[in-house]
Design a protein around this motif. Structure first.
Motif, PDB file in Angstrom:
ATOM      1  N   VAL A   1       4.369   3.968  -7.215  1.00 50.64           N
ATOM      2  CA  VAL A   1       5.269   2.910  -7.720  1.00 50.64           C
ATOM      3  C   VAL A   1       4.164   1.823  -8.388  1.00 50.64           C
ATOM      4  CG1 VAL A   1       6.431   0.883  -7.162  1.00 50.64           C
ATOM      5  CG2 VAL A   1       6.839   2.757  -5.773  1.00 50.64           C
ATOM      6  N   HIS A   2       4.282   1.580  -9.721  1.00 49.56           N
ATOM      7  CA  HIS A   2       3.377   0.829 -10.582  1.00 49.56           C
ATOM      8  C   HIS A   2       3.311  -0.731  -9.772  1.00 49.56           C
ATOM      9  CE1 HIS A   2       4.889   3.857 -13.314  1.00 49.56           C
ATOM     10  NE2 HIS A   2       3.747   3.899 -13.394  1.00 49.56           N
ATOM     11  N   SER A   3       1.961  -1.472 -10.112  1.00 46.21           N
ATOM     12  CA  SER A   3       1.648  -2.484  -9.561  1.00 46.21           C
ATOM     13  C   SER A   3       2.837  -3.662  -9.789  1.00 46.21           C
ATOM     14  CB  SER A   3       0.173  -3.003 -10.001  1.00 46.21           C
ATOM     15  OG  SER A   3       0.132  -3.308 -11.129  1.00 46.21           O
ATOM     16  N   LEU A   4       3.374  -3.886 -10.964  1.00 42.67           N
ATOM     17  CA  LEU A   4       4.184  -4.704 -11.346  1.00 42.67           C
ATOM     18  C   LEU A   4       5.571  -4.302 -10.656  1.00 42.67           C
ATOM     19  CD1 LEU A   4       3.372  -5.387 -15.147  1.00 42.67           C
ATOM     20  CD2 LEU A   4       2.832  -6.727 -13.257  1.00 42.67           C
ATOM     21  N   ASP A   5       5.937  -2.978 -10.612  1.00 45.84           N
ATOM     22  CA  ASP A   5       7.078  -2.647 -10.198  1.00 45.84           C
ATOM     23  C   ASP A   5       7.173  -3.085  -8.433  1.00 45.84           C
ATOM     24  OD1 ASP A   5       8.270  -1.997 -12.319  1.00 45.84           O
ATOM     25  OD2 ASP A   5       7.556   0.121 -12.059  1.00 45.84           O
ATOM     26  N   ASP A   6       6.022  -2.827  -8.069  1.00 45.12           N
ATOM     27  CA  ASP A   6       5.999  -3.222  -6.418  1.00 45.12           C
ATOM     28  C   ASP A   6       6.150  -4.718  -6.134  1.00 45.12           C
ATOM     29  OD1 ASP A   6       3.393  -4.364  -6.576  1.00 45.12           O
ATOM     30  OD2 ASP A   6       2.227  -2.831  -5.822  1.00 45.12           O
ATOM     31  N   GLU A   7       5.829  -5.566  -7.112  1.00 41.26           N
ATOM     32  CA  GLU A   7       6.068  -7.140  -6.881  1.00 41.26           C
ATOM     33  C   GLU A   7       7.561  -7.381  -7.020  1.00 41.26           C
ATOM     34  OE1 GLU A   7       3.783  -9.251  -6.099  1.00 41.26           O
ATOM     35  OE2 GLU A   7       2.294  -7.948  -5.907  1.00 41.26           O
ATOM     36  N   ILE A   8       8.082  -6.695  -7.839  1.00 44.05           N
ATOM     37  CA  ILE A   8       9.548  -6.909  -7.825  1.00 44.05           C
ATOM     38  C   ILE A   8      10.393  -6.141  -6.685  1.00 44.05           C
ATOM     39  CG2 ILE A   8      11.757  -5.946  -9.210  1.00 44.05           C
ATOM     40  CD1 ILE A   8       9.930  -6.098 -11.748  1.00 44.05           C
ATOM     41  N   VAL A   9      10.084  -5.216  -6.240  1.00 38.66           N
ATOM     42  CA  VAL A   9      10.515  -4.348  -4.921  1.00 38.66           C
ATOM     43  C   VAL A   9      10.163  -5.450  -3.854  1.00 38.66           C
ATOM     44  CG1 VAL A   9      10.374  -2.571  -3.354  1.00 38.66           C
ATOM     45  CG2 VAL A   9      10.302  -2.220  -5.737  1.00 38.66           C
TER      46      VAL A   9
ATOM     47  N   PHE B   1      12.473  -0.941   4.173  1.00 39.90           N
ATOM     48  CA  PHE B   1      13.193  -1.622   3.341  1.00 39.90           C
ATOM     49  C   PHE B   1      14.540  -2.025   3.750  1.00 39.90           C
ATOM     50  CE2 PHE B   1       9.960  -0.513  -0.118  1.00 39.90           C
ATOM     51  CZ  PHE B   1       9.289  -1.847  -0.183  1.00 39.90           C
ATOM     52  N   GLN B   2      15.184  -3.187   3.678  1.00 39.42           N
ATOM     53  CA  GLN B   2      16.362  -3.569   4.239  1.00 39.42           C
ATOM     54  C   GLN B   2      17.562  -3.556   2.879  1.00 39.42           C
ATOM     55  OE1 GLN B   2      17.266  -3.635   7.480  1.00 39.42           O
ATOM     56  NE2 GLN B   2      15.046  -2.655   7.608  1.00 39.42           N
ATOM     57  N   PHE B   3      17.686  -2.606   2.304  1.00 40.29           N
ATOM     58  CA  PHE B   3      18.496  -2.699   1.016  1.00 40.29           C
ATOM     59  C   PHE B   3      19.871  -1.748   1.676  1.00 40.29           C
ATOM     60  CE2 PHE B   3      14.394  -2.652  -1.063  1.00 40.29           C
ATOM     61  CZ  PHE B   3      14.632  -3.955  -1.599  1.00 40.29           C
ATOM     62  N   ASN B   4      20.977  -2.416   0.864  1.00 37.13           N
ATOM     63  CA  ASN B   4      22.354  -1.542   1.400  1.00 37.13           C
ATOM     64  C   ASN B   4      22.157  -0.080   0.771  1.00 37.13           C
ATOM     65  OD1 ASN B   4      25.074  -1.317   1.998  1.00 37.13           O
ATOM     66  ND2 ASN B   4      25.473  -1.432  -0.212  1.00 37.13           N
TER      67      ASN B   4
ATOM     68  N   HIS C   1      12.244   4.423  -8.162  1.00 41.30           N
ATOM     69  CA  HIS C   1      13.103   4.942  -7.122  1.00 41.30           C
ATOM     70  C   HIS C   1      12.749   5.884  -5.918  1.00 41.30           C
ATOM     71  CE1 HIS C   1      16.691   7.443  -6.102  1.00 41.30           C
ATOM     72  NE2 HIS C   1      17.496   6.060  -6.271  1.00 41.30           N
ATOM     73  N   ASN C   2      12.114   6.686  -6.324  1.00 40.64           N
ATOM     74  CA  ASN C   2      11.636   7.865  -5.554  1.00 40.64           C
ATOM     75  C   ASN C   2      10.913   7.082  -4.439  1.00 40.64           C
ATOM     76  OD1 ASN C   2      12.786   9.721  -6.851  1.00 40.64           O
ATOM     77  ND2 ASN C   2      11.137  10.530  -8.044  1.00 40.64           N
ATOM     78  N   GLY C   3       9.803   6.182  -4.852  1.00 40.01           N
ATOM     79  CA  GLY C   3       8.906   5.526  -3.737  1.00 40.01           C
ATOM     80  C   GLY C   3       9.553   4.694  -2.944  1.00 40.01           C
ATOM     81  N   VAL C   4      10.436   3.671  -3.263  1.00 40.14           N
ATOM     82  CA  VAL C   4      11.268   2.770  -2.596  1.00 40.14           C
ATOM     83  C   VAL C   4      12.127   3.700  -1.733  1.00 40.14           C
ATOM     84  CG1 VAL C   4      13.025   0.866  -2.471  1.00 40.14           C
ATOM     85  CG2 VAL C   4      11.327   0.994  -4.454  1.00 40.14           C
ATOM     86  N   SER C   5      12.767   4.643  -2.207  1.00 39.48           N
ATOM     87  CA  SER C   5      13.868   5.295  -1.196  1.00 39.48           C
ATOM     88  C   SER C   5      12.866   6.152  -0.042  1.00 39.48           C
ATOM     89  CB  SER C   5      14.393   6.490  -2.164  1.00 39.48           C
ATOM     90  OG  SER C   5      15.107   6.275  -3.025  1.00 39.48           O
ATOM     91  N   GLN C   6      11.661   6.445  -0.286  1.00 36.36           N
ATOM     92  CA  GLN C   6      10.968   6.911   0.910  1.00 36.36           C
ATOM     93  C   GLN C   6      10.358   6.017   2.056  1.00 36.36           C
ATOM     94  OE1 GLN C   6       8.143  10.099  -0.236  1.00 36.36           O
ATOM     95  NE2 GLN C   6       8.806   9.794  -2.221  1.00 36.36           N
ATOM     96  N   ILE C   7      10.659   4.632   1.805  1.00 38.96           N
ATOM     97  CA  ILE C   7      10.106   3.637   2.693  1.00 38.96           C
ATOM     98  C   ILE C   7      11.370   3.187   3.533  1.00 38.96           C
ATOM     99  CG2 ILE C   7       8.940   1.435   3.077  1.00 38.96           C
ATOM    100  CD1 ILE C   7       7.354   2.137   0.534  1.00 38.96           C
TER     101      ILE C   7
ATOM    102  N   ARG D   1       0.732  -1.197  -0.002  1.00 38.44           N
ATOM    103  CA  ARG D   1      -0.148  -0.083  -0.008  1.00 38.44           C
ATOM    104  C   ARG D   1       0.809   1.346   0.009  1.00 38.44           C
ATOM    105  NH1 ARG D   1      -3.000  -0.922   4.643  1.00 38.44           N
ATOM    106  NH2 ARG D   1      -3.381  -2.996   4.356  1.00 38.44           N
ATOM    107  N   LYS D   2       1.933   1.155   0.775  1.00 36.33           N
ATOM    108  CA  LYS D   2       2.915   2.470   0.831  1.00 36.33           C
ATOM    109  C   LYS D   2       3.339   2.477  -0.379  1.00 36.33           C
ATOM    110  CE  LYS D   2       4.317   2.367   5.548  1.00 36.33           C
ATOM    111  NZ  LYS D   2       5.323   2.165   6.460  1.00 36.33           N
TER     112      LYS D   2
END
Length: 65
Positions: free
Chosen positions: A12-20, A53-56, A44-50, A5-6
């Motif tokens: 972030v498009h629905s197919l991209d959110d599955e990849i993330v 997420f445990q990414f390096n 990129h902008n969406g993932v960066s704001q959450i 939901r975030k």
């Protein structure tokens, strides 16, 4: 799912959110942190704001071009 939901609320498009989410889950099973790389600006902008997420690093095209 809260993370899905975030991502959707941050455009972030629905197919991209599955990849993330798959990358996030995969990363949690490893004993080292992976970089998440996307050339899609909204992703990129969406993932960066959450913070959950445990990414390096979260990298976008500005890191490569």
């Amino acid at each position: 799912m809260d993370l899905k939901r975030k991502l959707n609320s941050l455009k972030v498009h629905s197919l991209d959110d599955e990849i993330v989410l798959d990358a996030h889950d995969f990363n949690l099973r490893k004993n080292f942190l992976l970089d998440f790389i996307t050339f899609d600006g909204d992703c990129h902008n969406g993932v960066s704001q959450i913070q959950e997420f445990q990414f390096n690093n979260i990298k976008g095209k500005e890191n490569y071009f």
